[in-house]
Design an enzyme around this catalytic site. Structure first.
Site, PDB file in Angstrom:
ATOM      1  N   ASP A  13      31.025  59.817  57.402  1.00  0.00           N
ATOM      2  CA  ASP A  13      31.504  58.540  57.935  1.00  0.00           C
ATOM      3  C   ASP A  13      31.274  57.479  56.869  1.00  0.00           C
ATOM      4  O   ASP A  13      30.557  57.698  55.893  1.00  0.00           O
ATOM      5  CB  ASP A  13      30.718  58.185  59.213  1.00  0.00           C
ATOM      6  N   SER A  14      31.865  56.312  57.077  1.00  0.00           N
ATOM      7  CA  SER A  14      31.660  55.203  56.150  1.00  0.00           C
ATOM      8  C   SER A  14      30.217  54.690  56.191  1.00  0.00           C
ATOM      9  O   SER A  14      29.822  53.907  55.334  1.00  0.00           O
ATOM     10  CB  SER A  14      32.610  54.065  56.499  1.00  0.00           C
ATOM     11  N   CYS A  76      34.760  59.219  60.779  1.00  0.00           N
ATOM     12  CA  CYS A  76      35.251  57.846  60.608  1.00  0.00           C
ATOM     13  C   CYS A  76      36.721  57.761  61.026  1.00  0.00           C
ATOM     14  O   CYS A  76      37.566  58.513  60.517  1.00  0.00           O
ATOM     15  CB  CYS A  76      35.095  57.476  59.133  1.00  0.00           C
ATOM     16  N   GLU A 155      26.372  46.865  65.007  1.00  0.00           N
ATOM     17  CA  GLU A 155      25.322  47.041  63.990  1.00  0.00           C
ATOM     18  C   GLU A 155      24.174  46.062  64.186  1.00  0.00           C
ATOM     19  O   GLU A 155      23.027  46.371  63.891  1.00  0.00           O
ATOM     20  CB  GLU A 155      25.915  46.892  62.584  1.00  0.00           C
ATOM     21  N   CYS A 187      37.061  53.617  67.090  1.00  0.00           N
ATOM     22  CA  CYS A 187      36.175  53.287  65.976  1.00  0.00           C
ATOM     23  C   CYS A 187      34.796  53.833  66.331  1.00  0.00           C
ATOM     24  O   CYS A 187      34.382  53.770  67.501  1.00  0.00           O
ATOM     25  CB  CYS A 187      36.114  51.771  65.798  1.00  0.00           C
ATOM     26  N   HIS A 189      31.934  52.748  66.054  1.00  0.00           N
ATOM     27  CA  HIS A 189      30.927  51.823  66.581  1.00  0.00           C
ATOM     28  C   HIS A 189      31.138  51.441  68.048  1.00  0.00           C
ATOM     29  O   HIS A 189      30.224  50.955  68.694  1.00  0.00           O
ATOM     30  CB  HIS A 189      30.944  50.527  65.772  1.00  0.00           C
TER      31      HIS A 189
HETATM   32  N1  DGL Z   1      33.486  54.073  60.651  1.00  0.00           N
HETATM   33  C1  DGL Z   1      34.559  53.109  60.689  1.00  0.00           C
HETATM   34  C2  DGL Z   1      35.636  53.573  61.636  1.00  0.00           C
HETATM   35  O1  DGL Z   1      35.404  54.349  62.546  1.00  0.00           O
HETATM   36  C3  DGL Z   1      34.093  51.730  61.122  1.00  0.00           C
HETATM   37  C4  DGL Z   1      33.374  50.936  60.113  1.00  0.00           C
HETATM   38  C5  DGL Z   1      34.118  50.707  58.806  1.00  0.00           C
HETATM   39  O2  DGL Z   1      34.936  49.776  58.719  1.00  0.00           O
HETATM   40  O3  DGL Z   1      33.855  51.452  57.893  1.00  0.00           O
HETATM   41  O4  DGL Z   1      36.756  53.174  61.506  1.00  0.00           O
END
Ligand code: DGL
Length: 271
Positions: A13-14, A76, A155, A187, A189
């Site tokens: 993931d990012s 992600c 976050e 997403c 989050h």
């Molecule tokens: N993990 C990213 C997503 O699910 C969210 C956070 C980001 O912008 O990297 O799109």
């Protein structure tokens, strides 16, 4: 040679958000070992171009392959939306992203065929969810909106405060007015904001958590490929990040609902 099914599953993931997918994996596939890579040093992906996301995603997969994983989950949403099709062609390993399972979840849930999708700017700009949903059912109307502030709220731990309620309302009331009966949390989050999103959308709108549907799809795919780990030993988890791990450990505990320590820093540019 070691049985392939005993190898770990690689997840990237990012950053921290993909831990919501790991949490689902722990519930539904408790005997699988997991290697997680969170690209916190290059976070966020949501605002970057598809070319950059593809480059990052290839490096992330190369790192996971070095850990001898049997399967890659792109947790992600942004990377799934913008890079998965391309990186599938580059590597000879089965991969699963979150968009197709999330789309399937939405199509299986909606009754009135009006579906909302929320995600980062990158995910929404790619129209990946809309295309994936309409590929499954061309009659479904999709209302998509970028809700980037939700990432910061999750976050920062602003999960159910008056300020979060106001922001969520601001983004979501226009979508609610379009008469959707299903909303995809597109997403990593957003599952953390589930309560406040549910309050704003009301009880007539079902929330589809991509992470949940993804892990269901991963389980089925592992079964089909005879890659499911049938061991009775609880899975082992290893976490890697591309910057100093302190914040990942601190915030990650909230995303995962348990300890993510230790997490090891690696230099992703080497891959
Ligand atoms: N993990 C990213 C997503 O699910 C969210 C956070 C980001 O912008 O990297 O799109």
């Amino acid at each position: 040679m070691k049985d392939t099914s005993k190898r770990p599953i690689g997840i990237f993931d990012s950053g921290i958000g993909g831990l919501t997918v790991v949490a689902e994996m722990m519930k539904r596939l408790p005997n699988e070992d997991i290697v997680y890579f969170g690209d916190i040093g290059r976070f966020p992906y949501g605002v970057r171009s598809p070319e950059v996301i593809k480059k990052f995603s290839r490096q992330n997969v190369r790192f996971l392959l070095m850990q001898k994983v049997k399967y890659v989950v792109v947790a992600c949403n942004t990377a799934s939306a913008q890079a998965l099709n391309a990186i599938r062609r580059n590597f000879d390993i089965p991969m699963m992203g979150v968009i197709e399972p999330g789309a399937y979840g939405a199509v299986s849930t909606t009754k009135n065929r009006k579906v909302g999708v929320i995600g980062t700017a990158g995910t929404i700009a790619s129209s990946s969810y809309t295309k994936a949903i309409q590929k499954l059912d061309g009659k479904i109307k999709v209302v998509a909106a970028a809700t980037p502030l939700f990432v910061a709220l999750a976050e920062e731990g602003y999960l159910d405060r008056p300020a979060s309620h106001l922001i969520v309302q601001d983004y979501l009331l226009p979508i609610k007015k379009r008469g959707i009966d299903t909303l995809v949390l597109g997403c990593t989050h957003y599952p953390l904001l589930r309560n406040v999103i549910a309050k704003v959308m009301g009880h007539r709108v079902f929330l589809v958590d991509s992470a949940e549907w993804t892990v269901k799809a991963v389980k089925e795919d592992l079964q089909t490929r005879t890659l499911l780990n049938h061991s009775r030993i609880p899975g082992k988890y290893r976490y890697f990040v591309s910057d100093t791990p302190e914040k990942f450990i601190q915030v990650g505990n909230r995303f995962l609902g348990r300890d993510v320590a230790p997490a090891k820093r690696i230099d992703i540019e080497k891959y």
